[in-house]
Design a protein around this motif. Structure first.
Motif, PDB file in Angstrom:
ATOM      1  N   PRO A  79       0.835  -1.205   0.000  1.00 27.80           N
ATOM      2  CA  PRO A  79       0.000   0.000   0.000  1.00 27.80           C
ATOM      3  C   PRO A  79       0.868   1.253   0.000  1.00 27.80           C
ATOM      4  O   PRO A  79       2.038   1.222   0.409  1.00 27.80           O
ATOM      5  CB  PRO A  79      -0.785  -0.109   1.303  1.00 27.80           C
ATOM      6  N   GLU A 104      -4.423   4.100  -0.031  1.00 29.07           N
ATOM      7  CA  GLU A 104      -4.036   3.863  -1.423  1.00 29.07           C
ATOM      8  C   GLU A 104      -4.351   5.130  -2.206  1.00 29.07           C
ATOM      9  O   GLU A 104      -5.445   5.690  -2.075  1.00 29.07           O
ATOM     10  CB  GLU A 104      -4.793   2.683  -2.035  1.00 29.07           C
ATOM     11  N   LEU A 106      -4.873   6.610  -5.871  1.00 27.83           N
ATOM     12  CA  LEU A 106      -5.204   6.106  -7.201  1.00 27.83           C
ATOM     13  C   LEU A 106      -4.246   6.627  -8.264  1.00 27.83           C
ATOM     14  O   LEU A 106      -3.781   7.760  -8.208  1.00 27.83           O
ATOM     15  CB  LEU A 106      -6.626   6.514  -7.587  1.00 27.83           C
ATOM     16  N   SER A 110      -3.809   1.750 -11.348  1.00 26.18           N
ATOM     17  CA  SER A 110      -4.155   1.041 -10.115  1.00 26.18           C
ATOM     18  C   SER A 110      -5.610   1.198  -9.692  1.00 26.18           C
ATOM     19  O   SER A 110      -6.047   0.554  -8.745  1.00 26.18           O
ATOM     20  CB  SER A 110      -3.260   1.533  -8.963  1.00 26.18           C
ATOM     21  N   GLU A 111      -6.371   2.044 -10.377  1.00 29.62           N
ATOM     22  CA  GLU A 111      -7.691   2.401  -9.877  1.00 29.62           C
ATOM     23  C   GLU A 111      -8.605   1.191  -9.667  1.00 29.62           C
ATOM     24  O   GLU A 111      -9.217   1.040  -8.606  1.00 29.62           O
ATOM     25  CB  GLU A 111      -8.378   3.419 -10.794  1.00 29.62           C
ATOM     26  N   ASP A 114      -7.385  -0.884  -6.676  1.00 31.24           N
ATOM     27  CA  ASP A 114      -7.573  -0.219  -5.389  1.00 31.24           C
ATOM     28  C   ASP A 114      -9.043  -0.138  -4.993  1.00 31.24           C
ATOM     29  O   ASP A 114      -9.389  -0.329  -3.830  1.00 31.24           O
ATOM     30  CB  ASP A 114      -6.977   1.193  -5.422  1.00 31.24           C
ATOM     31  N   ARG A 115      -9.924   0.135  -5.957  1.00 29.88           N
ATOM     32  CA  ARG A 115     -11.350   0.313  -5.645  1.00 29.88           C
ATOM     33  C   ARG A 115     -12.100  -1.012  -5.497  1.00 29.88           C
ATOM     34  O   ARG A 115     -13.105  -1.066  -4.773  1.00 29.88           O
ATOM     35  CB  ARG A 115     -12.032   1.140  -6.730  1.00 29.88           C
ATOM     36  N   LYS A 118      -8.530  -4.621  -3.953  1.00 30.30           N
ATOM     37  CA  LYS A 118      -7.977  -4.356  -2.627  1.00 30.30           C
ATOM     38  C   LYS A 118      -9.056  -3.988  -1.620  1.00 30.30           C
ATOM     39  O   LYS A 118      -8.931  -4.314  -0.430  1.00 30.30           O
ATOM     40  CB  LYS A 118      -6.899  -3.279  -2.698  1.00 30.30           C
ATOM     41  N   TYR A 130      -9.568   2.068   5.774  1.00 32.61           N
ATOM     42  CA  TYR A 130      -9.003   2.052   4.425  1.00 32.61           C
ATOM     43  C   TYR A 130      -9.401   3.325   3.710  1.00 32.61           C
ATOM     44  O   TYR A 130     -10.584   3.624   3.591  1.00 32.61           O
ATOM     45  CB  TYR A 130      -9.508   0.811   3.671  1.00 32.61           C
ATOM     46  N   ILE A 132      -9.102   5.634   0.177  1.00 30.59           N
ATOM     47  CA  ILE A 132      -8.786   5.695  -1.249  1.00 30.59           C
ATOM     48  C   ILE A 132      -8.726   7.175  -1.624  1.00 30.59           C
ATOM     49  O   ILE A 132      -9.725   7.893  -1.508  1.00 30.59           O
ATOM     50  CB  ILE A 132      -9.839   4.968  -2.102  1.00 30.59           C
TER      51      ILE A 132
END
Length: 179
Positions: A79, A104, A106, A110-111, A114-115, A118, A130, A132
């Motif tokens: 992360p 995280e 974005l 990676s979006e 991550d959304r 993860k 968490y 974002i």
């Protein structure tokens, strides 16, 4: 393909950054953008200054988080930022188990991970908080674990966020989304 483990992951020496999720390797982007780094530093600095002199620790990528180190050991993520409140989870090179807080930031590559990927991964392993961070929209979406599910809130660049995991800490987003 056979599922891979942390020992496989740890032996790779190809100069690239990888994450391993449920035994499947995921290549990471070669390097974060200037904006990504600036946001990471803005959040990390506020966390670090608050935690100075305390036993809790903050780390930024690259730092291995072995979410299921005590069983299959087939999930290793890096992360952008983590907070660890239990020092026994730290072994000098990684966090063994779920950190208390994960952030995280974005990027175009990676979006989705991550959304979606993860998000479910951190929920499954019990990450208490968490975040974002969306650099384009200048928002932070927080997920607070309650009764096995995440309670979600969204904050904009002028808001301040009370960190659930660290009582008494408020992150000022105006100091994060600068420039």
């Amino acid at each position: 393909m056979d599922k891979l483990s942390y020992s496989d992951y740890y032996s790779w020496d190809d100069g690239k950054r990888w994450e391993l999720i449920d035994g499947i390797p995921y290549a990471m982007a070669p390097g974060p953008s200037q904006e990504h780094q600036s946001i990471s530093m803005g959040i990390s600095n506020q966390l670090y200054n608050f935690l100075k002199g305390k036993t809790y620790k903050v780390f930024s990528a690259p730092f291995d988080v072995r979410l299921n180190h005590d069983s299959e050991d087939d999930t290793v993520v890096q992360p952008d930022i983590i907070v660890v409140c239990d020092e026994t989870k730290l072994d000098g090179k990684s966090c063994n188990g779920a950190p208390d807080m994960v952030v995280e930031i974005l990027s175009p590559t990676s979006e989705r991970n991550d959304r979606v990927v993860k998000f479910h991964l951190y929920l499954r392993y019990g990450v208490n908080e968490y975040w974002i961070v969306d650099p384009v929209e200048k928002t932070v979406q927080t997920h607070i674990l309650e009764n096995g599910r995440y309670i979600i809130n969204v904050y904009t660049e002028t808001d301040e966020i009370q960190v659930h995991t660290l009582e008494g800490l408020t992150i000022k987003l105006a100091e994060v989304f600068v420039g």
